[in-house]
Design a protein around this motif. Structure first.
Motif, PDB file in Angstrom:
ATOM      1  N   SER A 143      -3.611  -0.827  -8.425  1.00  0.00           N
ATOM      2  CA  SER A 143      -4.931  -0.215  -8.334  1.00  0.00           C
ATOM      3  C   SER A 143      -4.837   1.000  -7.421  1.00  0.00           C
ATOM      4  CB  SER A 143      -5.964  -1.215  -7.805  1.00  0.00           C
ATOM      5  OG  SER A 143      -5.616  -1.653  -6.500  1.00  0.00           O
ATOM      6  N   ARG A 144      -5.892   1.786  -7.416  1.00  0.00           N
ATOM      7  CA  ARG A 144      -5.882   2.949  -6.537  1.00  0.00           C
ATOM      8  C   ARG A 144      -7.287   3.228  -6.041  1.00  0.00           C
ATOM      9  NH1 ARG A 144      -3.258   7.597  -9.712  1.00  0.00           N
ATOM     10  NH2 ARG A 144      -3.742   8.790  -7.818  1.00  0.00           N
ATOM     11  N   ASP A 145      -7.365   3.799  -4.879  1.00  0.00           N
ATOM     12  CA  ASP A 145      -8.613   4.233  -4.270  1.00  0.00           C
ATOM     13  C   ASP A 145      -8.435   5.709  -3.947  1.00  0.00           C
ATOM     14  OD1 ASP A 145     -10.761   4.866  -2.634  1.00  0.00           O
ATOM     15  OD2 ASP A 145     -10.745   2.931  -1.610  1.00  0.00           O
ATOM     16  N   ASN A 146      -8.942   6.564  -4.805  1.00  0.00           N
ATOM     17  CA  ASN A 146      -8.712   7.995  -4.614  1.00  0.00           C
ATOM     18  C   ASN A 146      -9.483   8.550  -3.413  1.00  0.00           C
ATOM     19  OD1 ASN A 146      -6.857   8.189  -6.653  1.00  0.00           O
ATOM     20  ND2 ASN A 146      -8.278   9.050  -8.160  1.00  0.00           N
ATOM     21  N   ALA A 147     -10.541   7.856  -3.013  1.00  0.00           N
ATOM     22  CA  ALA A 147     -11.247   8.287  -1.805  1.00  0.00           C
ATOM     23  C   ALA A 147     -10.351   8.116  -0.577  1.00  0.00           C
ATOM     24  CB  ALA A 147     -12.536   7.493  -1.640  1.00  0.00           C
ATOM     25  N   LYS A 148      -9.533   7.067  -0.595  1.00  0.00           N
ATOM     26  CA  LYS A 148      -8.592   6.825   0.503  1.00  0.00           C
ATOM     27  C   LYS A 148      -7.208   7.376   0.189  1.00  0.00           C
ATOM     28  CE  LYS A 148     -10.904   2.596   2.058  1.00  0.00           C
ATOM     29  NZ  LYS A 148     -10.737   1.139   2.319  1.00  0.00           N
ATOM     30  N   VAL A 149      -7.059   7.914  -1.016  1.00  0.00           N
ATOM     31  CA  VAL A 149      -5.774   8.446  -1.483  1.00  0.00           C
ATOM     32  C   VAL A 149      -4.671   7.404  -1.264  1.00  0.00           C
ATOM     33  CG1 VAL A 149      -4.494  10.594  -1.711  1.00  0.00           C
ATOM     34  CG2 VAL A 149      -6.665  10.604  -0.510  1.00  0.00           C
ATOM     35  N   THR A 150      -4.935   6.203  -1.756  1.00  0.00           N
ATOM     36  CA  THR A 150      -4.013   5.084  -1.565  1.00  0.00           C
ATOM     37  C   THR A 150      -3.869   4.317  -2.867  1.00  0.00           C
ATOM     38  OG1 THR A 150      -4.640   4.900   0.766  1.00  0.00           O
ATOM     39  CG2 THR A 150      -3.560   2.996  -0.228  1.00  0.00           C
ATOM     40  N   VAL A 151      -2.662   3.882  -3.128  1.00  0.00           N
ATOM     41  CA  VAL A 151      -2.356   3.049  -4.290  1.00  0.00           C
ATOM     42  C   VAL A 151      -1.893   1.689  -3.776  1.00  0.00           C
ATOM     43  CG1 VAL A 151      -0.904   2.804  -6.337  1.00  0.00           C
ATOM     44  CG2 VAL A 151      -1.722   5.060  -5.644  1.00  0.00           C
ATOM     45  N   TYR A 152      -2.308   0.652  -4.463  1.00  0.00           N
ATOM     46  CA  TYR A 152      -1.989  -0.705  -4.039  1.00  0.00           C
ATOM     47  C   TYR A 152      -1.198  -1.439  -5.118  1.00  0.00           C
ATOM     48  CZ  TYR A 152      -5.832   0.406  -0.876  1.00  0.00           C
ATOM     49  OH  TYR A 152      -6.649   1.011   0.047  1.00  0.00           O
ATOM     50  N   LEU A 153      -0.427  -2.417  -4.686  1.00  0.00           N
ATOM     51  CA  LEU A 153       0.216  -3.352  -5.598  1.00  0.00           C
ATOM     52  C   LEU A 153      -0.015  -4.760  -5.050  1.00  0.00           C
ATOM     53  CD1 LEU A 153       1.937  -3.598  -8.190  1.00  0.00           C
ATOM     54  CD2 LEU A 153       3.940  -3.788  -6.691  1.00  0.00           C
ATOM     55  N   GLN A 154      -0.917  -5.476  -5.691  1.00  0.00           N
ATOM     56  CA  GLN A 154      -1.167  -6.865  -5.319  1.00  0.00           C
ATOM     57  C   GLN A 154      -0.172  -7.730  -6.062  1.00  0.00           C
ATOM     58  OE1 GLN A 154      -3.428  -8.270  -3.106  1.00  0.00           O
ATOM     59  NE2 GLN A 154      -2.317 -10.170  -3.550  1.00  0.00           N
ATOM     60  N   MET A 155       0.615  -8.496  -5.325  1.00  0.00           N
ATOM     61  CA  MET A 155       1.657  -9.317  -5.914  1.00  0.00           C
ATOM     62  C   MET A 155       1.364 -10.784  -5.636  1.00  0.00           C
ATOM     63  SD  MET A 155       5.005  -7.037  -4.943  1.00  0.00           S
ATOM     64  CE  MET A 155       4.888  -7.401  -3.186  1.00  0.00           C
ATOM     65  N   ASN A 156       1.136 -11.537  -6.697  1.00  0.00           N
ATOM     66  CA  ASN A 156       0.850 -12.968  -6.592  1.00  0.00           C
ATOM     67  C   ASN A 156       1.950 -13.778  -7.265  1.00  0.00           C
ATOM     68  OD1 ASN A 156      -1.650 -12.325  -5.379  1.00  0.00           O
ATOM     69  ND2 ASN A 156      -2.661 -12.238  -7.367  1.00  0.00           N
ATOM     70  N   SER A 196       0.841  -1.194   0.000  1.00  0.00           N
ATOM     71  CA  SER A 196       0.000   0.000   0.000  1.00  0.00           C
ATOM     72  C   SER A 196       0.873   1.239   0.000  1.00  0.00           C
ATOM     73  CB  SER A 196      -0.909   0.020   1.233  1.00  0.00           C
ATOM     74  OG  SER A 196      -1.777  -1.087   1.250  1.00  0.00           O
ATOM     75  N   CYS A 197       0.371   2.292  -0.592  1.00  0.00           N
ATOM     76  CA  CYS A 197       1.091   3.570  -0.619  1.00  0.00           C
ATOM     77  C   CYS A 197       0.084   4.671  -0.318  1.00  0.00           C
ATOM     78  CB  CYS A 197       1.748   3.785  -1.969  1.00  0.00           C
ATOM     79  SG  CYS A 197       2.544   5.396  -2.161  1.00  0.00           S
ATOM     80  N   ALA A 198       0.195   5.253   0.838  1.00  0.00           N
ATOM     81  CA  ALA A 198      -0.666   6.369   1.217  1.00  0.00           C
ATOM     82  C   ALA A 198      -0.060   7.666   0.685  1.00  0.00           C
ATOM     83  CB  ALA A 198      -0.800   6.429   2.735  1.00  0.00           C
ATOM     84  N   VAL A 199      -0.868   8.447  -0.026  1.00  0.00           N
ATOM     85  CA  VAL A 199      -0.399   9.649  -0.705  1.00  0.00           C
ATOM     86  C   VAL A 199      -1.170  10.850  -0.170  1.00  0.00           C
ATOM     87  CG1 VAL A 199       0.142  10.614  -2.968  1.00  0.00           C
ATOM     88  CG2 VAL A 199      -0.230   8.166  -2.741  1.00  0.00           C
ATOM     89  N   THR A 200      -0.525  12.005  -0.118  1.00  0.00           N
ATOM     90  CA  THR A 200      -1.204  13.199   0.389  1.00  0.00           C
ATOM     91  C   THR A 200      -1.992  13.925  -0.695  1.00  0.00           C
ATOM     92  OG1 THR A 200       0.834  14.474   0.092  1.00  0.00           O
ATOM     93  CG2 THR A 200       0.398  13.558   2.285  1.00  0.00           C
TER      94      THR A 200
END
Length: 119
Positions: free
Chosen positions: A68-81, A21-25
């Motif tokens: 993926s990203r959730d702009n409501a949470k201002v977070t970007v994800y990297l799912q690694m399988n 996860s990456c929390a962005v301001t």
């Protein structure tokens, strides 16, 4: 000043999964994940447009990783399988003005999170 904070790294066995996860301001940037293994350059892994409509991947992770990203949470994800030992690296989140695979196009960077995959 945009700040980015990564989390979710750790150790996993080959074949396992992790989600970073990456929390962005600020949500008004294209975002990407890069990684850097010991003795190697920092390489592009995956990127996503500011609105999430476009994604792009390095060939080495295509089909295994999902950004993926959730702009409501201002977070970007990297799912690694299906992780393998070659995925071992420090993973960095980055924010830039345009979708790009070139690290020079990303102005803001997180501090990195370690991912270790054992065989």
């Amino acid at each position: 000043q945009v700040q980015l904070v990564e989390s979710g790294g750790g150790s996993v066995q080959a074949g396992g999964s992790l989600r970073l996860s990456c929390a962005v301001t600020s949500s008004w940037y294209a975002m990407a994940w890069f990684r850097q293994a010991p003795g190697r350059e920092r390489d592009f892994v995956a990127g996503i447009s500011w609105n999430g409509r476009s994604t792009y991947y390095a060939d080495s992770v295509k089909g295994r990783f999902t950004i993926s990203r959730d702009n409501a949470k201002v977070t970007v994800y990297l799912q690694m399988n299906s992780l393998n030992p070659e995925d071992t690296a420090i993973y960095y989140c980055a924010a830039g003005a345009s979708g790009s695979r070139n690290r020079a196009d990303y102005r803001y960077w997180g501090q990195g999170t370690q991912v270790t995959v054992s065989s």
